[in-house]
Design an enzyme around this catalytic site. Structure first.
Site, PDB file in Angstrom:
ATOM      1  CB  SER A 194      13.441  11.535 -61.492  1.00  0.00           C
ATOM      2  OG  SER A 194      14.268  12.311 -62.797  1.00  0.00           O
ATOM      3  CE  LYS A 210       7.670  10.716 -63.206  1.00  0.00           C
ATOM      4  NZ  LYS A 210       9.651  10.227 -63.212  1.00  0.00           N
ATOM      5  CB  SER A 261      11.467  13.254 -63.953  1.00  0.00           C
ATOM      6  OG  SER A 261      11.151  12.316 -63.459  1.00  0.00           O
TER       7      SER A 261
HETATM    8  N1  GLN Z   1      16.943  14.976 -64.061  1.00  0.00           N
HETATM    9  C1  GLN Z   1      18.047  14.084 -64.999  1.00  0.00           C
HETATM   10  C2  GLN Z   1      17.564  13.934 -66.154  1.00  0.00           C
HETATM   11  O1  GLN Z   1      16.873  15.125 -67.029  1.00  0.00           O
HETATM   12  C3  GLN Z   1      17.241  12.486 -64.187  1.00  0.00           C
HETATM   13  C4  GLN Z   1      15.945  12.569 -64.427  1.00  0.00           C
HETATM   14  C5  GLN Z   1      15.045  11.577 -63.858  1.00  0.00           C
HETATM   15  O2  GLN Z   1      15.799  10.409 -62.924  1.00  0.00           O
HETATM   16  N2  GLN Z   1      14.288  10.832 -64.840  1.00  0.00           N
HETATM   17  O3  GLN Z   1      17.758  13.386 -66.830  1.00  0.00           O
END
Ligand code: GLN
Length: 480
Positions: free
Chosen positions: A173, A74, A149
């Site tokens: 995410s 990532k 994400s």
């Molecule tokens: N969807 C959540 C956010 O936008 C989680 C994102 C994540 O876990 N990085 O904050």
């Protein structure tokens, strides 16, 4: 070769069925032909060098089980000498001068990095549509989102563009894109994996973990990712177990808790049916099921969407156009430099969260928002503590729906609702997994497992046993 799991690839390398160079070239070809936009950077040359080095180790009997296995990293992990963008225009020109601890650990395990995977900008999002580098497409249906994400990582593993991928999970995410793309994802206990060199979004929630085809593979990768790191003050001084050691334990007598709040309004019926069918499968394997209650889970979204923006507004303040990252052209003065660099380089969602965070932390509002959110966070943790007095593991859906259409969710609050079942584990710091558990509307559905602190080994055991009985994790999307 690409249909194989890490465990199978490792055997193939050992038996000289193929070399790491051949395997790596095969994945690079697949990435080149893919239309999914799963990668921000493909590191062909580096990958071929690492593969050659791995082959030498294999030839001289100096290999470990992961030697020569290609993966997608990532783009939130700093990688020395390689662009590390976090999906943002702000870091489009940033070549990291050092390795994150996780990058270092993966290198030490002789793994082969194919490239840096696409992601929502600074990990803020649930659909991967917030990336400066464009949306990632879901390999099961290219008109759908892959989740976010870690959408690039999930798509890469699901489409077999890499043997596994790394992800980070601040509010879901790893688990949510794993669920929507039909792969296995594990978010460890907070503090299990070092955050050093992992670009910070919300420091008290961020945790990295593996995204793989199977639980067995997740155990293999977690073995090298986890461990105490003195460079991360929130890293836990907990011994690293061999996470593969208990995979084959029987789960007879396991007590599963189903939180009633996870099966209420808003959950798609077909998703619920798949989750319940998976729970039945566990019952057939000798587990018993109990209803539990997490009464404060209704506050997970408001709590998270105060805590996370507060922490990000602080974490992202370092990106000011002065030290590194994007700088606007010909600033008039220092204030203009800050203002224009940040306005021009941050995307809309990132700006929204910085503003919410700065507002909620300001004198006069701090008690009403931030302090209140910290208190509800505690209540959410206490709910789990109580539930785990009676059950070994909590199960439920990961996402209220299957993958939705690209471009279909336009207002931010509706997007935040996608996180309803994943946020609580982060707020409490608990480990959680998503494992493939069926299909609804021809799209994958994930089953969520949430365990008590440091129960990664147990979660992997439960997931592995399920994968011995089912073949959802072996399903592959058509080529695209
Ligand atoms: N969807 C959540 C956010 O936008 C989680 C994102 C994540 O876990 N990085 O904050």
């Amino acid at each position: 070769m690409h249909t194989k799991t890490i465990a199978q690839l490792s055997q193939g390398l050992k038996d000289k069925e193929f070399s790491s160079v051949e395997l790596t070239q095969h994945y690079l070809n697949r990435i080149n032909q893919s239309q999914l936009n799963a990668f921000i950077t493909v590191t062909d040359d580096l990958a071929m060098k690492q593969a050659q080095a791995a082959d030498e180790k294999i030839a001289s009997n100096n290999a470990n089980i992961l030697t020569g296995i290609p993966y997608a990293h990532k783009d939130i992990f700093c990688t020395q000498g390689v662009k590390t963008s976090a999906g943002s225009k702000m870091l489009d020109n940033f070549i990291s001068p050092y390795d994150a601890t996780v990058s270092h650990q993966l290198n030490n395990a002789d793994l082969v990095m194919l490239g840096k995977s696409n992601m929502d900008e600074f990990a803020m999002g649930s659909s991967n549509e917030n990336s400066y580098y464009g949306s990632v497409k879901n390999p099961w249906d290219v008109t759908k989102i892959p989740g976010g994400s870690s959408g690039g990582s999930a798509a890469a593993v699901a489409a077999r563009l890499s043997a596994f991928a790394t992800g980070t999970d601040t509010g879901g995410s790893i688990r949510q894109p794993a669920s929507l793309c039909g792969i296995t994802g594990l978010k460890p206990t907070y503090g299990r994996v070092s955050r050093y060199g992992m670009i910070a979004y919300a420091s008290s929630l961020d945790q990295a973990g593996p995204m793989t085809q199977t639980a067995e593979d997740a155990a293999l990768v977690l073995n090298v990712m986890s461990g105490f790191d003195e460079k991360d003050s929130t890293s836990a001084e907990q011994d690293v177990q061999d996470y593969t050691a208990n995979l084959n334990d029987s789960i007879k007598g396991l007590t599963i808790g189903l939180p009633k709040e996870f099966f209420s309004e808003g959950l798609d019926n077909e998703v619920a049916d798949n989750v319940m069918a998976a729970v039945k499968e566990f019952e057939a394997m000798g587990a018993t099921v109990k209803e539990v209650s997490l009464p404060n889970s209704a506050y997970a979204i408001p709590t998270y969407y105060i805590v996370a923006p507060c922490e990000c507004s602080s974490n992202l303040s370092r990106l000011d156009g002065v030290r590194y990252g994007y700088r606007c052209e010909e600033p008039k003065d220092l204030e203009d430099l800050y203002l224009r660099s940040r306005s021009e380089a941050f995307g809309e969602e990132v700006k929204r969260r910085i503003m919410i965070g700065a507002y909620a932390l300001s004198a006069g509002y701090y008690d009403a928002f931030y302090l209140k959110a910290q208190k509800t966070r505690h209540l959410i943790s206490d709910d789990f503590k109580k539930a785990f007095e009676n059950v070994d593991v909590i199960m439920g859906p990961v996402s209220p729906t299957t993958a939705f259409d690209l471009g279909s969710v336009k207002d931010p609050v509706s997007m935040y609702l996608a996180d309803i079942y994943t946020l609580s584990a982060n707020l409490a710091g608990l480990p959680g997994m998503s494992i493939p558990a069926g299909f609804a509307q021809n799209l994958p559905v994930g089953l969520q497992l949430i365990g008590n602190y440091w129960s990664e080994s147990k979660l992997l055991n439960i997931a592995h046993q399920f994968q011995q009985q089912t073949d959802w994790h072996q399903k592959m999307p058509q080529e695209n």
